[in-house]
Design a protein around this motif. Structure first.
Motif, PDB file in Angstrom:
ATOM      1  N   ILE A 184       6.971  16.358  -6.550  1.00 42.35           N
ATOM      2  CA  ILE A 184       7.120  14.982  -7.030  1.00 42.35           C
ATOM      3  C   ILE A 184       8.496  14.786  -7.636  1.00 42.35           C
ATOM      4  CG2 ILE A 184       6.288  13.313  -8.711  1.00 42.35           C
ATOM      5  CD1 ILE A 184       3.522  14.391  -8.317  1.00 42.35           C
ATOM      6  N   LEU A 185       8.916  15.749  -8.445  1.00 40.81           N
ATOM      7  CA  LEU A 185      10.228  15.634  -9.071  1.00 40.81           C
ATOM      8  C   LEU A 185      11.324  15.606  -8.026  1.00 40.81           C
ATOM      9  CD1 LEU A 185       9.856  18.044 -12.129  1.00 40.81           C
ATOM     10  CD2 LEU A 185       9.348  15.627 -11.950  1.00 40.81           C
ATOM     11  N   VAL A 226       8.826   9.872   3.744  1.00 43.59           N
ATOM     12  CA  VAL A 226       7.408  10.036   4.068  1.00 43.59           C
ATOM     13  C   VAL A 226       7.206  11.164   5.076  1.00 43.59           C
ATOM     14  CG1 VAL A 226       7.352   8.324   5.947  1.00 43.59           C
ATOM     15  CG2 VAL A 226       5.282   8.803   4.605  1.00 43.59           C
ATOM     16  N   PHE A 227       8.131  11.319   6.011  1.00 35.70           N
ATOM     17  CA  PHE A 227       8.022  12.418   6.971  1.00 35.70           C
ATOM     18  C   PHE A 227       8.204  13.760   6.268  1.00 35.70           C
ATOM     19  CE2 PHE A 227       8.312   9.228  10.213  1.00 35.70           C
ATOM     20  CZ  PHE A 227       7.732   9.799  11.333  1.00 35.70           C
ATOM     21  N   ALA A 228       9.163  13.826   5.352  1.00 34.42           N
ATOM     22  CA  ALA A 228       9.392  15.067   4.612  1.00 34.42           C
ATOM     23  C   ALA A 228       8.166  15.441   3.794  1.00 34.42           C
ATOM     24  CB  ALA A 228      10.621  14.915   3.710  1.00 34.42           C
ATOM     25  N   LEU A 241       3.187  11.584  -1.559  1.00 29.88           N
ATOM     26  CA  LEU A 241       2.813  10.446  -0.724  1.00 29.88           C
ATOM     27  C   LEU A 241       2.219   9.317  -1.561  1.00 29.88           C
ATOM     28  CD1 LEU A 241       1.197  12.299   2.328  1.00 29.88           C
ATOM     29  CD2 LEU A 241       3.401  11.112   2.276  1.00 29.88           C
ATOM     30  N   ALA A 242       1.471   9.693  -2.592  1.00 27.32           N
ATOM     31  CA  ALA A 242       0.890   8.676  -3.477  1.00 27.32           C
ATOM     32  C   ALA A 242       1.980   7.935  -4.236  1.00 27.32           C
ATOM     33  CB  ALA A 242      -0.083   9.335  -4.450  1.00 27.32           C
ATOM     34  N   TRP A 243       3.017   8.634  -4.654  1.00 25.55           N
ATOM     35  CA  TRP A 243       4.130   7.990  -5.361  1.00 25.55           C
ATOM     36  C   TRP A 243       4.889   7.064  -4.424  1.00 25.55           C
ATOM     37  CZ3 TRP A 243       6.170   8.393 -10.402  1.00 25.55           C
ATOM     38  CH2 TRP A 243       5.398   9.183 -11.270  1.00 25.55           C
ATOM     39  N   LEU A 244       5.084   7.503  -3.191  1.00 21.50           N
ATOM     40  CA  LEU A 244       5.763   6.643  -2.231  1.00 21.50           C
ATOM     41  C   LEU A 244       4.966   5.359  -1.997  1.00 21.50           C
ATOM     42  CD1 LEU A 244       7.031   9.206   0.444  1.00 21.50           C
ATOM     43  CD2 LEU A 244       8.400   7.936  -1.216  1.00 21.50           C
ATOM     44  N   GLN A 245       3.663   5.477  -1.982  1.00 16.94           N
ATOM     45  CA  GLN A 245       2.814   4.293  -1.823  1.00 16.94           C
ATOM     46  C   GLN A 245       3.044   3.302  -2.952  1.00 16.94           C
ATOM     47  OE1 GLN A 245      -1.460   4.926  -0.976  1.00 16.94           O
ATOM     48  NE2 GLN A 245      -1.880   3.474  -2.637  1.00 16.94           N
ATOM     49  N   SER A 250      -2.980   5.523   2.397  1.00 13.78           N
ATOM     50  CA  SER A 250      -1.834   4.640   2.178  1.00 13.78           C
ATOM     51  C   SER A 250      -1.823   3.514   3.202  1.00 13.78           C
ATOM     52  CB  SER A 250      -0.523   5.432   2.249  1.00 13.78           C
ATOM     53  OG  SER A 250      -0.405   6.324   1.166  1.00 13.78           O
ATOM     54  N   LEU A 251      -2.158   3.844   4.438  1.00 16.02           N
ATOM     55  CA  LEU A 251      -2.207   2.824   5.486  1.00 16.02           C
ATOM     56  C   LEU A 251      -3.251   1.766   5.146  1.00 16.02           C
ATOM     57  CD1 LEU A 251      -0.954   2.282   8.352  1.00 16.02           C
ATOM     58  CD2 LEU A 251      -3.052   3.271   9.274  1.00 16.02           C
ATOM     59  N   ARG A 252      -4.415   2.200   4.675  1.00 19.30           N
ATOM     60  CA  ARG A 252      -5.457   1.256   4.282  1.00 19.30           C
ATOM     61  C   ARG A 252      -5.010   0.398   3.097  1.00 19.30           C
ATOM     62  NH1 ARG A 252     -10.954   0.969   5.110  1.00 19.30           N
ATOM     63  NH2 ARG A 252     -11.036   3.030   6.074  1.00 19.30           N
TER      64      ARG A 252
END
Length: 229
Positions: A4-5, A62-64, A74-78, A113-115
């Motif tokens: 995350i960091l 997101v790919f990384a 991924l949750a943070w990106l959302q 995330s898509l949902r």
């Protein structure tokens, strides 16, 4: 936490912020979830964040994260993303994010995330990603099968339109007679569409991996539903 960091550091670089390890960024990240949420709130609507910017390996954030299996990232990106377009992007070799998901948890997180971004047409968006082929003519589920991720394939293949079409053909073939004869052409058409770049159809690919460790459930899925294909 380190993952995350890492993502947060990249995001700060994207908006032109600079901080030494002992500086304000370090203090904010170490100060707990409240300060981190403030950071997300500050970044969320920044026009300077480019979620489509690629790293040295050609991967967006997101790919990384998907490749690493960084579910929390991924949750943070959302939270930061203004919309879900970053999830629909095609990356290297024609892959989408589901092609490269590291494991089941990652696959599930991407679909959550898509949902989140497409609650009204989630199923259509999911089908769009599940049916998209990469440069090797692999759908995400075909790629995951080739990676040995039987659990992903077994869970999500029954949710695809291809599964439904194959079931219908199987039912016609089971009736025998003229109905089965007519269904032969439909069978060949569907199987042709499932070929990857090597020329293997999906049932052929399943048979090829059926004796590999962890593939028993995949074989059972096909034997119970598509014995005539």
């Amino acid at each position: 936490m380190k993952k995350i960091l890492g993502i947060l550091f990249i995001l700060f670089c994207a908006v032109g912020l600079q901080a030494k390890p002992e500086g304000s960024l370090h203090k904010m990240l170490q100060s707990g979830p409240v300060a981190q949420q403030r950071l997300v709130n500050n970044l969320r609507f920044s026009p300077s964040i480019d979620l489509n910017k690629e790293d040295a390996y050609g991967n967006t954030l997101v790919f990384a994260a998907a490749l690493k299996g960084d579910v929390r990232g991924l949750a943070w990106l959302q939270q930061i993303a203004p919309n879900g377009e970053y999830l629909l992007r095609t990356g290297k070799d024609g892959n989408n994010v589901l092609h490269v998901a590291r494991d089941m948890k990652t696959f599930n997180a991407l679909l959550r995330s898509l949902r989140h971004f497409y609650p009204q047409d989630f199923n259509a968006r999911m089908q769009q990603l599940l049916e998209q082929k990469n440069d090797l003519k692999e759908t995400p589920l075909r790629a995951q099968l080739n990676y040995g991720k039987a659990d992903i394939f077994v869970k999500y293949f029954p949710k695809t339109r291809l599964f439904t079409r194959m079931q219908r053909v199987q039912a016609k073939l089971s009736q025998g007679g003229l109905v089965a004869e007519v269904a032969q052409d439909e069978k060949q058409f569907i199987l042709e569409k499932t070929k990857d770049l090597s020329g293997l159809t999906l049932p052929q690919a399943v048979r090829r991996v059926s004796r590999q460790p962890g593939m028993k459930e995949v074989s059972l899925l096909f034997n119970e539903n598509f014995s005539l294909l």
